[in-house]
Enzyme design. Sequence first.
Site, PDB file in Angstrom:
ATOM      1  NE  ARG A  16      47.586  64.304  40.679  1.00  0.00           N
ATOM      2  CZ  ARG A  16      46.681  65.054  41.324  1.00  0.00           C
ATOM      3  NH1 ARG A  16      45.768  65.711  40.633  1.00  0.00           N
ATOM      4  NH2 ARG A  16      46.691  65.139  42.643  1.00  0.00           N
ATOM      5  CB  THR A  79      43.195  66.107  52.047  1.00  0.00           C
ATOM      6  OG1 THR A  79      41.839  66.084  51.575  1.00  0.00           O
ATOM      7  CG2 THR A  79      44.115  66.269  50.847  1.00  0.00           C
TER       8      THR A  79
END
Length: 454
Positions: A16, A79
């Site tokens: 992003r 994660t």
Amino acid sequence: MSNRYAIVLAAGKGTRMKSKLYKVLHPVLGKPMVQHVVDQLKPLGLEDIITVVGFGAEKVQEQLGDTAQFVVQEEQLGTGHAVQQAEKYLGGKQGTTIVVCGDTPLLTEETIQAALDHHESEQAAVTILTAVADDPTGYGRIVRDDSGQVNKIVEHKDATPAEQAIQEINTGTFCFDNEMLFAALQQVSNDNSQGEYYLPDVIQIAQEQKQKVAAFLTDNFDETIGVNDRVALAKAEVLMKKRVNEHHMRNGVTIIDPANTYIGVDVEIAADVVIEPGTVLKGNTKVEADAIIGPHSEVNDSHIGEGTVVRHSLANESYIGKRVQIGPFAHIRPAADIGNDVKIGNFVEIKKAKVDNNSKVSHLSYIGDAEIGSGVNVGCGTITVNYDGKNKFKTFIEDDAFIGCNANLIAPVRIGKGALIAAGSTIHEDVPGNALSIGRAKQVNKEEYAKKYK
Ligand code: UD1
Ligand code: CA
């Protein structure tokens, strides 16, 4: 206190950000985000700080150097998967593991410490650092049951509309019982909208195993923001700037326009310094008492002495003594060493040069590769001719010399103590102390001659 370890997650691609620069290396107030995180962890007395980096992320290792150990997550599968990579260092160890994201640069040592203390006093298996966001878009939401116990964390993309309305968010910082963490990670699946192994799913697993899950709610959401794109990066910059500026103001520094003053986190400023608008102080800069910096000055990795004034100027990697007047529009380049009570005036460039006490270079000069003694006056427009196209040479000007305007000092050359150089001279041989040297063409006046041309 049990043994404590930290895992910093820094392997994400940072899609992003739309950048060729690795996300966690984007700077906030001049320091890469992941470095902010590691610097806040360092004082906590941890056994290990393990940073999970992505394939080809040598640059993160280069940045952090020996302040952290590294594991590579070859593929960015989420994660939870990232944390799992640290098992080769931490697997089987007893103690508490803090997991922090490399994209939360504002998080402070104090908050991490408070979360750790809460975790240990609650004797929890997991403690989530949570915060309440005005706009929780993009964050994982903390879902609590009727009794207020944390049930699970649901990612924004997987949340129902009712869950999306929850404002309490997962900051991405957790304290875990280390052994429980790696055991639970083996049960995490990637059955979700992003097809990733989510670290927050460990919460639900702990719940199912009847392990104690605690939450530590910080009242400072700003400190926990995760930087995923450049809009958030700009927000982080504003918040960090405010924090740093307020710290200095509380310590007695006057900042005339804090919104337009950029002070790096490692800069030291004494009380009664005045920072005028449009000023940037970076790196390991130190500013002593009563100095005035700005308006519109930039100082990088330099020392500014007591009572020195730097107006509309740029200084890099230099030492500047006390009561020095710099500018307007001076350029102090690396390795300048400027004494006390010196004047470096407008449109003067100083590079790799020593200028001793009480000397003046007031206007329009270039002083490079030089040693200027004390009490020297360098006249307007004087140039040290230091470069022959291949090599650099040094100019020496001894104490109390007076250099007339527009002199060219062709290095290597030495002007002796107390010598006087006539204006407009080109000096290429050493001048003895107390001599007057004139090195210019003799003037010829031709009477009435001008009329011929008119
Ligand atoms: C994550 C959390 C979200 C939380 C938010 C806080 C998950 C699934 N979501 O979302 O609940 O509210 O942080 O800011 O954990 N990383 C890796 N390897 C990977 C993926 C990510 O090392 O495979 C690193 C990233 O570099 C980053 C951190 O983990 O530093 C968080 O990843 P990111 O993609 O930014 O997660 P968010 O979507 O922000
Ligand atoms: Ca993030």
